[in-house]
Write a protein that holds these residues in place. Structure first.
Motif, PDB file in Angstrom:
ATOM      1  N   VAL A 176       0.836  -1.203   0.000  1.00  0.00           N
ATOM      2  CA  VAL A 176       0.000   0.000   0.000  1.00  0.00           C
ATOM      3  C   VAL A 176       0.872   1.254   0.000  1.00  0.00           C
ATOM      4  CG1 VAL A 176      -1.653   1.342   1.359  1.00  0.00           C
ATOM      5  CG2 VAL A 176      -1.995  -1.118   1.067  1.00  0.00           C
ATOM      6  N   LEU A 177       1.984   1.215   0.738  1.00  0.00           N
ATOM      7  CA  LEU A 177       2.894   2.357   0.767  1.00  0.00           C
ATOM      8  C   LEU A 177       3.494   2.619  -0.609  1.00  0.00           C
ATOM      9  CD1 LEU A 177       4.771   1.749   4.160  1.00  0.00           C
ATOM     10  CD2 LEU A 177       3.014   3.463   3.673  1.00  0.00           C
ATOM     11  N   ILE A 178       3.851   1.559  -1.310  1.00  0.00           N
ATOM     12  CA  ILE A 178       4.391   1.715  -2.665  1.00  0.00           C
ATOM     13  C   ILE A 178       3.334   2.290  -3.599  1.00  0.00           C
ATOM     14  CG2 ILE A 178       5.256   0.455  -4.685  1.00  0.00           C
ATOM     15  CD1 ILE A 178       6.582  -1.507  -2.695  1.00  0.00           C
ATOM     16  N   ALA A 179       2.102   1.779  -3.497  1.00  0.00           N
ATOM     17  CA  ALA A 179       1.008   2.295  -4.326  1.00  0.00           C
ATOM     18  C   ALA A 179       0.777   3.777  -4.062  1.00  0.00           C
ATOM     19  CB  ALA A 179      -0.269   1.496  -4.054  1.00  0.00           C
ATOM     20  N   ASN A 180       0.869   4.180  -2.789  1.00  0.00           N
ATOM     21  CA  ASN A 180       0.693   5.586  -2.437  1.00  0.00           C
ATOM     22  C   ASN A 180       1.826   6.446  -2.979  1.00  0.00           C
ATOM     23  OD1 ASN A 180      -1.579   6.473  -0.308  1.00  0.00           O
ATOM     24  ND2 ASN A 180      -1.170   4.300  -0.110  1.00  0.00           N
ATOM     25  N   ALA A 181       3.034   5.916  -2.943  1.00  0.00           N
ATOM     26  CA  ALA A 181       4.168   6.660  -3.484  1.00  0.00           C
ATOM     27  C   ALA A 181       3.975   6.922  -4.973  1.00  0.00           C
ATOM     28  CB  ALA A 181       5.463   5.885  -3.245  1.00  0.00           C
ATOM     29  N   ILE A 182       3.456   5.925  -5.686  1.00  0.00           N
ATOM     30  CA  ILE A 182       3.209   6.076  -7.126  1.00  0.00           C
ATOM     31  C   ILE A 182       2.146   7.139  -7.380  1.00  0.00           C
ATOM     32  CG2 ILE A 182       2.294   4.897  -9.167  1.00  0.00           C
ATOM     33  CD1 ILE A 182       3.546   2.310  -8.027  1.00  0.00           C
ATOM     34  N   LEU A 183       1.123   7.166  -6.528  1.00  0.00           N
ATOM     35  CA  LEU A 183       0.024   8.113  -6.718  1.00  0.00           C
ATOM     36  C   LEU A 183       0.361   9.527  -6.250  1.00  0.00           C
ATOM     37  CD1 LEU A 183      -3.059   5.997  -5.588  1.00  0.00           C
ATOM     38  CD2 LEU A 183      -2.669   6.901  -7.877  1.00  0.00           C
ATOM     39  N   ILE A 184       1.068   9.627  -5.141  1.00  0.00           N
ATOM     40  CA  ILE A 184       1.236  10.926  -4.492  1.00  0.00           C
ATOM     41  C   ILE A 184       2.461  11.697  -4.980  1.00  0.00           C
ATOM     42  CG2 ILE A 184       1.699  12.044  -2.268  1.00  0.00           C
ATOM     43  CD1 ILE A 184      -0.021   9.907  -0.951  1.00  0.00           C
ATOM     44  N   MET A 185       3.588  11.039  -5.067  1.00  0.00           N
ATOM     45  CA  MET A 185       4.836  11.766  -5.293  1.00  0.00           C
ATOM     46  C   MET A 185       4.882  12.542  -6.613  1.00  0.00           C
ATOM     47  SD  MET A 185       7.601   9.099  -3.606  1.00  0.00           S
ATOM     48  CE  MET A 185       9.001  10.124  -4.032  1.00  0.00           C
ATOM     49  N   PRO A 186       4.555  11.933  -7.761  1.00  0.00           N
ATOM     50  CA  PRO A 186       4.660  12.693  -9.018  1.00  0.00           C
ATOM     51  C   PRO A 186       3.713  13.895  -9.066  1.00  0.00           C
ATOM     52  CG  PRO A 186       4.486  10.338  -9.448  1.00  0.00           C
ATOM     53  CD  PRO A 186       4.157  10.535  -8.010  1.00  0.00           C
ATOM     54  N   VAL A 187       2.455  13.671  -8.665  1.00  0.00           N
ATOM     55  CA  VAL A 187       1.466  14.750  -8.713  1.00  0.00           C
ATOM     56  C   VAL A 187       1.821  15.854  -7.725  1.00  0.00           C
ATOM     57  CG1 VAL A 187      -0.968  15.338  -8.387  1.00  0.00           C
ATOM     58  CG2 VAL A 187      -0.342  13.174  -9.493  1.00  0.00           C
ATOM     59  N   THR A 188       2.220  15.469  -6.525  1.00  0.00           N
ATOM     60  CA  THR A 188       2.600  16.463  -5.512  1.00  0.00           C
ATOM     61  C   THR A 188       3.800  17.277  -5.980  1.00  0.00           C
ATOM     62  OG1 THR A 188       1.784  15.036  -3.729  1.00  0.00           O
ATOM     63  CG2 THR A 188       3.306  16.789  -3.114  1.00  0.00           C
ATOM     64  N   TYR A 189       4.741  16.625  -6.636  1.00  0.00           N
ATOM     65  CA  TYR A 189       5.921  17.334  -7.144  1.00  0.00           C
ATOM     66  C   TYR A 189       5.522  18.378  -8.184  1.00  0.00           C
ATOM     67  CZ  TYR A 189      10.406  18.166  -9.423  1.00  0.00           C
ATOM     68  OH  TYR A 189      11.521  18.771  -9.960  1.00  0.00           O
ATOM     69  N   ILE A 190       4.627  18.009  -9.093  1.00  0.00           N
ATOM     70  CA  ILE A 190       4.174  18.948 -10.125  1.00  0.00           C
ATOM     71  C   ILE A 190       3.449  20.140  -9.494  1.00  0.00           C
ATOM     72  CG2 ILE A 190       2.588  19.229 -12.075  1.00  0.00           C
ATOM     73  CD1 ILE A 190       3.235  16.296 -12.818  1.00  0.00           C
ATOM     74  N   ILE A 191       2.570  19.849  -8.529  1.00  0.00           N
ATOM     75  CA  ILE A 191       1.849  20.930  -7.838  1.00  0.00           C
ATOM     76  C   ILE A 191       2.832  21.836  -7.114  1.00  0.00           C
ATOM     77  CG2 ILE A 191       0.178  21.465  -6.012  1.00  0.00           C
ATOM     78  CD1 ILE A 191      -1.266  18.861  -6.740  1.00  0.00           C
ATOM     79  N   TRP A 192       3.841  21.234  -6.469  1.00  0.00           N
ATOM     80  CA  TRP A 192       4.844  22.013  -5.744  1.00  0.00           C
ATOM     81  C   TRP A 192       5.617  22.938  -6.681  1.00  0.00           C
ATOM     82  CZ3 TRP A 192      10.404  20.969  -5.698  1.00  0.00           C
ATOM     83  CH2 TRP A 192      11.099  21.797  -4.804  1.00  0.00           C
ATOM     84  N   ILE A 193       5.951  22.422  -7.882  1.00  0.00           N
ATOM     85  CA  ILE A 193       6.710  23.212  -8.852  1.00  0.00           C
ATOM     86  C   ILE A 193       5.910  24.428  -9.319  1.00  0.00           C
ATOM     87  CG2 ILE A 193       7.623  23.229 -11.216  1.00  0.00           C
ATOM     88  CD1 ILE A 193       9.487  21.878  -9.279  1.00  0.00           C
ATOM     89  N   PHE A 194       4.624  24.232  -9.601  1.00  0.00           N
ATOM     90  CA  PHE A 194       3.823  25.297 -10.217  1.00  0.00           C
ATOM     91  C   PHE A 194       3.077  26.173  -9.197  1.00  0.00           C
ATOM     92  CE2 PHE A 194       4.319  22.364 -13.778  1.00  0.00           C
ATOM     93  CZ  PHE A 194       4.662  23.237 -14.801  1.00  0.00           C
ATOM     94  N   PHE A 195       2.667  25.596  -8.088  1.00  0.00           N
ATOM     95  CA  PHE A 195       1.808  26.341  -7.155  1.00  0.00           C
ATOM     96  C   PHE A 195       2.383  26.458  -5.743  1.00  0.00           C
ATOM     97  CE2 PHE A 195      -0.948  24.189 -10.264  1.00  0.00           C
ATOM     98  CZ  PHE A 195      -1.519  25.299 -10.870  1.00  0.00           C
ATOM     99  N   GLY A 196       3.347  25.605  -5.413  1.00  0.00           N
ATOM    100  CA  GLY A 196       3.891  25.605  -4.064  1.00  0.00           C
ATOM    101  C   GLY A 196       3.063  24.739  -3.119  1.00  0.00           C
ATOM    102  N   ILE A 197       3.674  24.406  -2.000  1.00  0.00           N
ATOM    103  CA  ILE A 197       3.040  23.589  -0.964  1.00  0.00           C
ATOM    104  C   ILE A 197       3.192  24.331   0.370  1.00  0.00           C
ATOM    105  CG2 ILE A 197       3.079  21.405   0.290  1.00  0.00           C
ATOM    106  CD1 ILE A 197       2.229  20.953  -2.521  1.00  0.00           C
TER     107      ILE A 197
END
Length: 239
Positions: A176-197
């Motif tokens: 489940v942790l691996i599945a979450n990493a696949i779902l969360i990390m790429p999208v969160t990174y893109i949001i962080w780049i364009f909009f910030g966190i």
């Protein structure tokens, strides 16, 4: 053997799955927003009392759908049905949760009195809590098959299958942790780049992933329930 791949694919490819994750994420997003803003904590706690049974009902319906071989994983859009199933599930396994947590606490204190603070103590405490949590999960898996409260306290089934459920959940966690990493990390990174966190877009996406996790875990638990409990019961009938 329980498959996280099947759970992932079937939870995400189902008709209207994306729409359901978005809709069911709205209440949890509002709840998180109340906590972050810290403006009216009374609303936060009132909403928590509503959301806990609602999302337990979501998990319960996902587990039941898969366990009973239905051609769907996710519940319908009927939140009242979800809420009611959550209430029933809490009432059914609530005593099991309370009893097992009390017993686990007592055993943990006794262990700490006789074993000094060390890695050995950590292993013992993990084993104790893991064992009693497996009793709770086995009780839950017995209950969701037919929604019968007495099934949740079938001591013979719990005794015979709780170890299998324990190891099934142990194998589930890293997947489940691996599945979450696949779902969360790429999208969160893109949001962080364009909009910030932090960012409301990121927060809402994480809420959607939380709902997806309920479906994913519900599906996987149903597989564990079938392999550990149903298979064992069928073997006993043949004997």
């Amino acid at each position: 053997m329980a498959s996280i791949k099947d759970a992932f694919e079937e939870s995400i490819q189902e008709e209207n799955a994306t729409l359901k994750y978005i809709i069911f994420a709205i209440p949890i997003y509002y709840w998180v927003d109340l906590y972050v803003k810290n403006e009216d904590m009374s609303k936060f706690w009132i909403l928590a009392l509503i959301l806990i049974p609602l999302y337990i009902g979501f998990l319960t319906q996902c587990t039941t759908n898969v366990r009973n071989g239905k051609n769907k994983v996710l519940p319908s859009f009927n939140i009242f049905s979800m809420f009611w199933d959550g209430i029933k599930c809490l009432l059914a396994i609530g005593p099991s949760i309370a009893i097992n947590c009390i017993l686990a606490s007592i055993c943990s204190k006794l262990t700490q009195e006789h074993i000094p603070e060390s890695s050995t103590l950590t292993v013992f405490l993990f084993a104790i809590w893991g064992l009693f949590i497996s009793f709770i999960l086995t009780s839950y898996l017995c209950y969701i098959k037919d929604f019968k409260i007495l099934d949740a306290y079938n001591l013979k089934t719990i005794y015979n299958t709780s170890v299998d459920v324990f190891f099934g959940v142990i194998f589930m966690i890293p997947q489940v942790l691996i599945a979450n990493a696949i779902l969360i990390m790429p999208v969160t990174y893109i949001i962080w780049i364009f909009f910030g966190i932090p960012n409301p877009i990121a927060t809402f996406y994480w809420c959607c992933v939380f709902i997806f996790n309920l479906a994913l875990c519900g599906h996987y638990l149903a597989q564990i329930g079938y392999e550990a409990i149903a298979t064992k019961e069928n073997q006993d009938k043949l004997l």
